[in-house]
Design a protein around this motif. Structure first.
Motif, PDB file in Angstrom:
ATOM      1  N   LEU A 164       0.792  -1.228   0.000  1.00 41.65           N
ATOM      2  CA  LEU A 164       0.000   0.000   0.000  1.00 41.65           C
ATOM      3  C   LEU A 164       0.825   1.278   0.000  1.00 41.65           C
ATOM      4  N   VAL A 165       2.112   1.186   0.350  1.00 43.58           N
ATOM      5  CA  VAL A 165       2.955   2.382   0.456  1.00 43.58           C
ATOM      6  C   VAL A 165       4.231   2.175  -0.354  1.00 43.58           C
ATOM      7  N   PRO A 166       4.539   3.041  -1.319  1.00 45.04           N
ATOM      8  CA  PRO A 166       5.802   2.922  -2.061  1.00 45.04           C
ATOM      9  C   PRO A 166       6.973   3.352  -1.183  1.00 45.04           C
ATOM     10  N   TYR A 167       8.116   2.684  -1.358  1.00 41.70           N
ATOM     11  CA  TYR A 167       9.249   2.975  -0.481  1.00 41.70           C
ATOM     12  C   TYR A 167       9.836   4.363  -0.711  1.00 41.70           C
ATOM     13  N   ASN A 168       9.516   4.998  -1.842  1.00 36.50           N
ATOM     14  CA  ASN A 168      10.066   6.324  -2.124  1.00 36.50           C
ATOM     15  C   ASN A 168       9.081   7.451  -1.809  1.00 36.50           C
ATOM     16  N   SER A 169       8.039   7.157  -1.026  1.00 39.83           N
ATOM     17  CA  SER A 169       7.081   8.196  -0.654  1.00 39.83           C
ATOM     18  C   SER A 169       7.773   9.272   0.182  1.00 39.83           C
ATOM     19  N   PRO A 170       7.658  10.557  -0.175  1.00 40.15           N
ATOM     20  CA  PRO A 170       8.313  11.626   0.589  1.00 40.15           C
ATOM     21  C   PRO A 170       7.706  11.836   1.976  1.00 40.15           C
ATOM     22  N   ASP A 171       6.509  11.294   2.215  1.00 37.79           N
ATOM     23  CA  ASP A 171       5.856  11.453   3.517  1.00 37.79           C
ATOM     24  C   ASP A 171       6.200  10.330   4.490  1.00 37.79           C
ATOM     25  N   LEU A 172       7.015   9.379   4.060  1.00 38.61           N
ATOM     26  CA  LEU A 172       7.310   8.203   4.875  1.00 38.61           C
ATOM     27  C   LEU A 172       8.336   8.529   5.949  1.00 38.61           C
ATOM     28  N   MET A 173       8.077   8.091   7.164  1.00 40.42           N
ATOM     29  CA  MET A 173       9.030   8.265   8.252  1.00 40.42           C
ATOM     30  C   MET A 173      10.370   7.641   7.872  1.00 40.42           C
ATOM     31  N   GLY A 174      11.430   8.435   7.966  1.00 39.54           N
ATOM     32  CA  GLY A 174      12.758   7.939   7.633  1.00 39.54           C
ATOM     33  C   GLY A 174      13.199   8.312   6.244  1.00 39.54           C
ATOM     34  N   SER A 175      12.284   8.854   5.412  1.00 42.42           N
ATOM     35  CA  SER A 175      12.682   9.255   4.066  1.00 42.42           C
ATOM     36  C   SER A 175      13.464  10.552   4.129  1.00 42.42           C
ATOM     37  N   SER A 176      14.215  10.826   3.071  1.00 41.40           N
ATOM     38  CA  SER A 176      15.075  12.003   3.055  1.00 41.40           C
ATOM     39  C   SER A 176      14.450  13.150   2.283  1.00 41.40           C
ATOM     40  N   GLY A 177      13.155  13.021   1.939  1.00 44.18           N
ATOM     41  CA  GLY A 177      12.495  14.071   1.166  1.00 44.18           C
ATOM     42  C   GLY A 177      12.334  15.341   1.962  1.00 44.18           C
ATOM     43  N   ALA A 178      12.373  16.467   1.291  1.00 41.34           N
ATOM     44  CA  ALA A 178      12.283  17.751   1.972  1.00 41.34           C
ATOM     45  C   ALA A 178      10.932  17.952   2.620  1.00 41.34           C
ATOM     46  N   SER A 179       9.909  17.276   2.104  1.00 32.70           N
ATOM     47  CA  SER A 179       8.561  17.468   2.638  1.00 32.70           C
ATOM     48  C   SER A 179       8.148  16.375   3.604  1.00 32.70           C
ATOM     49  N   ALA A 180       9.140  15.656   4.136  1.00 26.53           N
ATOM     50  CA  ALA A 180       8.822  14.548   5.040  1.00 26.53           C
ATOM     51  C   ALA A 180       8.018  15.027   6.246  1.00 26.53           C
TER      52      ALA A 180
END
Length: 603
Positions: free
Chosen positions: A339-355
């Protein structure tokens, strides 16, 4: 000194066939019971405030409070009774074996596992560590039932069966883990609350939960157990509901994306990164997170001294732990992978600026247009993280008490109050928990990272030690010509499951060393700060180990098997009595309904 004790010491016997040891023991017990009755009668006349204050007075258990055990050779030896409150009934211990420790590691850090390992890497790592969990709990249960009154459970057995330096280093690291988990979970609580409200100062949420948890532990073991029982029910309901919800959303029933299937396993992919090396490194990275996520399962054996009937509760706990591994950890995370892609910017632990530091379980609903369910999931995540904080406040003070009993900590930490609580240990943990008030600091993320760096690898050392404990215990039994039929609980895999789990834990330490030297996302460049953020627990363990070796001037790697004190603190079970009790138990089951027999077999 009471008249009963004077009579016993002077040799006056009311029953000629009783030994002087039995008479002294009975006299002490009668005298102690009378004192307790008089104290309770006196306290009952006072108000609640006075009773509460008086409950912190030192417990008046006498040093001679012990049980007499008879070894197979016919010799008598003393086994000290536990001074801790024995207030955990089977109902609570069963619930604890299912859900204790389910919190940040699964519901929050699972996002970090998905981000760095991809769905396939997460599945492989959690599957392997889940198999290790069974061997660890099976081994811990065998030793725990054999040594049910030793303070600290399996932690204290390191010094009996392996080596004092190994015991000192491993138990102190285990203590540091739970000391850091308490403020770590409080910080996580403030992050979870920000899903609903970002205007309230995070320290306000920390204060509310901090005071709540301190109040819970003022009620002793029973208070902790009842609260944990309620929390466990909430977590089980969340997981059961998430099963149905995830399957419905994946099949297109209610989500805005229609049928999903294995879409995210193909785009962005099953593994994080483009090469086989990055795939393997991702699995290695997730292995340690998996150890941290499963952390807490050993608490069901750590507190065996506070179980009402450990011989019956521990076999049931082992089965429930496996259901926990499969149904509470593995299957829900597998459903999240769909249900969740590993590159989602909202995912805890991701490096996206909008995390936004959202749990993967919350994202599993919000990413697909479901509006109300994410709030329910976040509420149960809040309960789960509070539960782990509760467990930390339970485990750490008792570890302080165990360390003091072993001579590894100041003697005043052995203080047990009249309610069976390690009061000074609770006070120390409460003081250390103040670290959580760093939530408003600009360095909050660094505090969180350093606290979790200690907690993560500690489980690797603890689980390896548990398995080595069981192997050494069996070796000592064999050397002394003792049969394993004397054991009230025996592992299903002998020593081979323990050998595999210990070897696998060593491999995890090696793999984590590689990941710490060449971290993911850093182009393989070594950085001292990143290295210690991922490997801090190992240097701490080495310093403790070598420091104690130097202090004791004992350079042996382990205690020779001929020097292991096998029966000094062990509870001796009569083989014939064990066989008779088992036969009676089976006969009782035979006359019960099929539902009761099925429950006894599976649970």
């Amino acid at each position: 000194m009471s008249e009963n004790i004077k009579a016993a010491l002077s040799g006056e016997k009311s029953q000629p066939e009783s030994s002087s040891i039995d008479i002294i023991q009975t006299a002490f017990e009668n005298d102690e019971n009378n004192n307790i009755y008089d104290n309770e009668k006196h306290i009952g006349k006072r108000n609640i405030a006075h009773r509460f204050i008086d409950s912190f007075r030192k417990r008046e258990d006498l040093p001679e409070s012990y049980e007499i055990e008879i070894t197979p050779s016919g010799q008598e030896h003393q086994v000290s009774k536990s001074k801790l409150d024995q207030g955990l009934p089977p109902r609570i211990s069963s619930a604890m074996s299912l859900c204790t420790g389910v919190g940040t590691g699964l519901l929050v850090s699972g996002g970090k596992s998905l981000h760095y390992g991809g769905p396939a890497g997460l599945t492989i790592a959690y599957g392997l560590v889940g198999m290790v969990v069974y061997f660890v709990i099976d081994a811990a249960s065998e030793v725990a039932v054999a040594y049910p009154t030793v303070p600290g459970g399996f932690n204290a057995c390191y010094s009996i069966l392996i080596d004092e330096s190994f015991s000192f280093a491993t138990v102190w690291l285990f203590l540091l883990q739970w000391l850091t988990v308490f403020p770590l979970e409080l910080i996580t609580l403030s992050l979870v609350m920000q899903y609903w409200n970002t205007s309230v100062d995070p320290d306000v949420w920390v204060l509310i939960f901090y005071v709540f948890l301190i109040c819970v532990h003022m009620f002793g073991t029973r208070g902790y157990g009842e609260v944990e029982f309620i929390f466990s029910i909430c977590k089980v309901l969340l997981i059961a509901g998430f099963f149905i919800f995830a399957i419905v959303i994946n099949c297109g029933g209610g989500g805005k994306d229609g049928y999903i299937g294995g879409k995210y396993w193909h785009d962005p992919g099953a593994f994080q990164g483009p090469t086989a090396e990055t795939h393997f490194k991702g699995i290695c990275y997730v292995l340690v997170i998996a150890y941290f996520s499963y952390g807490g399962v050993e608490l069901s054996t750590f507190n065996v001294a506070e179980h009402a009937n450990p011989r019956r509760s521990m076999p049931s706990n082992v089965k429930k732990v496996m259901y926990r591994v499969l149904l509470i950890y593995f299957v829900p995370l597998l459903l999240v992978c769909f249900l969740v892609p590993y590159n989602s910017p909202d995912l805890m632990g991701s490096s996206g600026a909008s995390a936004t530091h959202a749990s993967p379980f919350v994202l599993a609903a919000s990413l697909h247009g479901v509006r109300v369910v994410p709030h329910f999931i976040n509420a149960v995540i809040l309960i789960s993280v509070t539960s782990v904080s509760n467990s930390a406040m339970y485990a750490a003070p008792r570890l302080f008490y165990a360390l003091a009993e072993l001579g590894y900590a100041p003697k005043f930490m052995k203080y047990i109050d009249r309610r069976g609580r390690p009061s000074l240990g609770i006070l120390v943990c409460a003081v250390i928990g103040v670290i959580a008030y760093s939530t408003t600091s600009p360095q909050r993320e660094q505090v969180f990272t350093w606290l979790s760096s200690i907690a993560g690898l500690s489980e690797v050392f603890t689980w390896a030690g548990i398995c080595i404990n069981q192997v050494r215990f069996r070796q000592a039994l064999k050397y002394n010509g003792r049969s394993i039929d004397e054991l009230a609980y025996k592992t299903k895999t002998g020593i081979w499951g323990s050998c595999f789990a210990a070897f696998f834990s060593i491999l995890v330490l090696i793999a984590q060393f590689w990941v710490a030297l060449a971290p993911i996302g850093e182009n393989g460049k070594c950085d001292a700060e990143v290295f210690f953020e991922n490997y801090l627990a190992v240097p701490i363990w080495i310093v403790f180990y070598l420091g104690y070796k130097i202090y004791k001037k004992d350079w042996r790697l382990w205690i020779p098997v001929n020097e292991i004190d096998l029966d000094g603190s062990r509870k001796i079970y009569d083989v014939e009595v064990l066989q008779q009790e088992e036969a009676e138990y089976k006969e009782q089951l035979r006359h019960k309904g099929w539902l009761a027999r099925a429950y006894a077999f599976w649970c």
